[in-house]
Design an enzyme around this catalytic site. Structure first.
Site, PDB file in Angstrom:
ATOM      1  N   CYS A 119       1.106  -1.256  -0.051  1.00 21.05           N
ATOM      2  CA  CYS A 119       0.063   0.000   0.377  1.00 21.05           C
ATOM      3  C   CYS A 119       0.859   0.920   0.186  1.00 21.05           C
ATOM      4  O   CYS A 119       1.310   1.141   1.064  1.00 21.05           O
ATOM      5  CB  CYS A 119      -1.040   0.036   1.424  1.00 21.05           C
ATOM      6  SG  CYS A 119      -2.040   0.999   1.392  1.00 21.05           S
ATOM      7  N   CYS A 158      -0.374   4.277   2.022  1.00 24.64           N
ATOM      8  CA  CYS A 158      -0.495   4.012   3.442  1.00 24.64           C
ATOM      9  C   CYS A 158       1.009   4.217   4.282  1.00 24.64           C
ATOM     10  O   CYS A 158       1.464   4.372   5.359  1.00 24.64           O
ATOM     11  CB  CYS A 158      -0.564   2.375   4.507  1.00 24.64           C
ATOM     12  SG  CYS A 158      -1.976   1.445   3.418  1.00 24.64           S
ATOM     13  N   ASP A 159       2.517   3.677   3.102  1.00 25.84           N
ATOM     14  CA  ASP A 159       3.648   3.727   3.550  1.00 25.84           C
ATOM     15  C   ASP A 159       4.861   4.410   2.820  1.00 25.84           C
ATOM     16  O   ASP A 159       5.658   4.419   3.067  1.00 25.84           O
ATOM     17  CB  ASP A 159       4.309   2.222   3.387  1.00 25.84           C
ATOM     18  CG  ASP A 159       3.554   1.526   4.227  1.00 25.84           C
ATOM     19  OD1 ASP A 159       2.817   1.895   5.389  1.00 25.84           O
ATOM     20  OD2 ASP A 159       2.806   0.042   4.479  1.00 25.84           O
TER      21      ASP A 159
END
Length: 316
Positions: free
Chosen positions: A132, A135-136
């Site tokens: 992701c 997300c990261d």
């Protein structure tokens, strides 16, 4: 006979449990072999509202679970092996528990990111390997990263990562990409993105818990190569966890549960779906939690008789 059963303990399922428990609906939550969902594989979560300094993924899910338990939600460990959704009460066969009957059902079993299944991949998830970018990506500011994939999602994530990374390398096993022409053009115009096509990943390399590279094979020459990198993002798609339903509910071609727009209602009155199992676009913890709230409110209205007459057309 249960009033409402929730399948899954990710952000969607736990949010639904919190809302239903507070409404005195006594929800029973069935958790599988990975309680907490994909967030339990994430180290630090910095984009969930309310945590200025971030929070560990497992810690966030544990807090959600305790909140649901505090209001009276009951948790049971098991794996659904069969369902009968023909008419309410709905019947579930759950390994380790047996037969469970319920007046209403919320499905929040999520979706699993497809992995490369190569050495070093699973061991480094959360410490350099991610599925992701949203997300990261922030954790790779000023670093070199690799995107593995050739579809629209891979192109989108590659372009997104250039906001943080100094260099993004796209690795794909063929010369031809599945991505749409416009996405390919947009990606090729990005000066931060380079390409290593017709290469198949063989192994994720790491040292002292830090990802250092990706070993690939050049499919034209047969030679093995090592691409140095600080992070590897796998973008080869997701698989919704709906196999256990055995076509008992309407899904799209990929298996995502279809819901009536603006609601969590499926084609079966009394059965609701929330989170990544019905969301093929956003797949974020906060959006999953939002649909979990919606599912709880929809289920509550159904149990009170408000949805029976206006359920609408069957989804297909």
């Amino acid at each position: 006979m249960e009033k409402v059963v929730i399948l899954g303990t990710g952000p969607a399922g736990l949010t639904a449990a919190i809302y239903l428990a507070r409404a005195n609906m006594n929800p029973v939550v069935i958790e599988g072999d990975q309680p907490g969902g994909q967030l339990t594989l994430t180290t630090e979560v910095e984009n969930f509202p309310g945590f200025a300094d971030g929070i560990l993924g497992p810690e966030l899910m544990d807090s959600m679970r305790k909140q649901a338990e505090r209001f009276g939600a009951t948790f049971k460990r098991g794996w659904v092996t069969g369902v009968d959704l023909t008419n309410p009460p709905f019947s579930l066969e759950v390994s380790g528990i047996g037969k469970v009957e319920t007046e209403a059902l919320i499905i929040s079993t999520g979706a699993a990111a497809k992995l490369l299944n190569i050495p070093g991949e699973k061991e480094n998830i959360g410490t350099g390997v991610s599925t992701c970018a949203t997300c990261d990506g922030f954790f790779f500011r000023g670093k070199k990263v690799i995107i593995v994939g050739g579809g629209d999602s891979a192109m989108e994530e590659a372009n997104f990562l250039t906001k943080f990374a100094k260099e993004v390398v796209i690795v794909h096993r063929r010369n031809d990409l599945r991505a749409s022409k416009i996405m390919q053009e947009r990606t090729r115009e990005n000066s931060k993105i380079s390409w290593m096509l017709n290469r198949t990943p063989l192994e994720v390399l790491s040292a002292e818990g830090v990802v250092t590279g990706l070993k690939v094979v050049n499919n034209e020459t047969g030679n093995e190569e090592i691409i140095e990198t600080n992070g590897i993002f796998v973008a080869i798609g997701h698989t919704p966890n709906t196999g256990f339903l055995q076509n008992a509910i309407s899904t799209d071609a990929q298996g995502y549960i279809l819901v009536e727009p603006g609601t969590t209602k499926t084609n079966i009155p009394g059965v609701f779906a929330c989170g990544d199992v019905q969301d093929r676009m956003y797949r974020q913890a906060i959006t999953a939690a939002g649909t979990g709230c919606m599912a709880a409110l929809d289920a509550e209205k159904y149990l009170e008789g408000e949805f029976v007459l206006d359920w609408g057309q069957t989804l297909s």
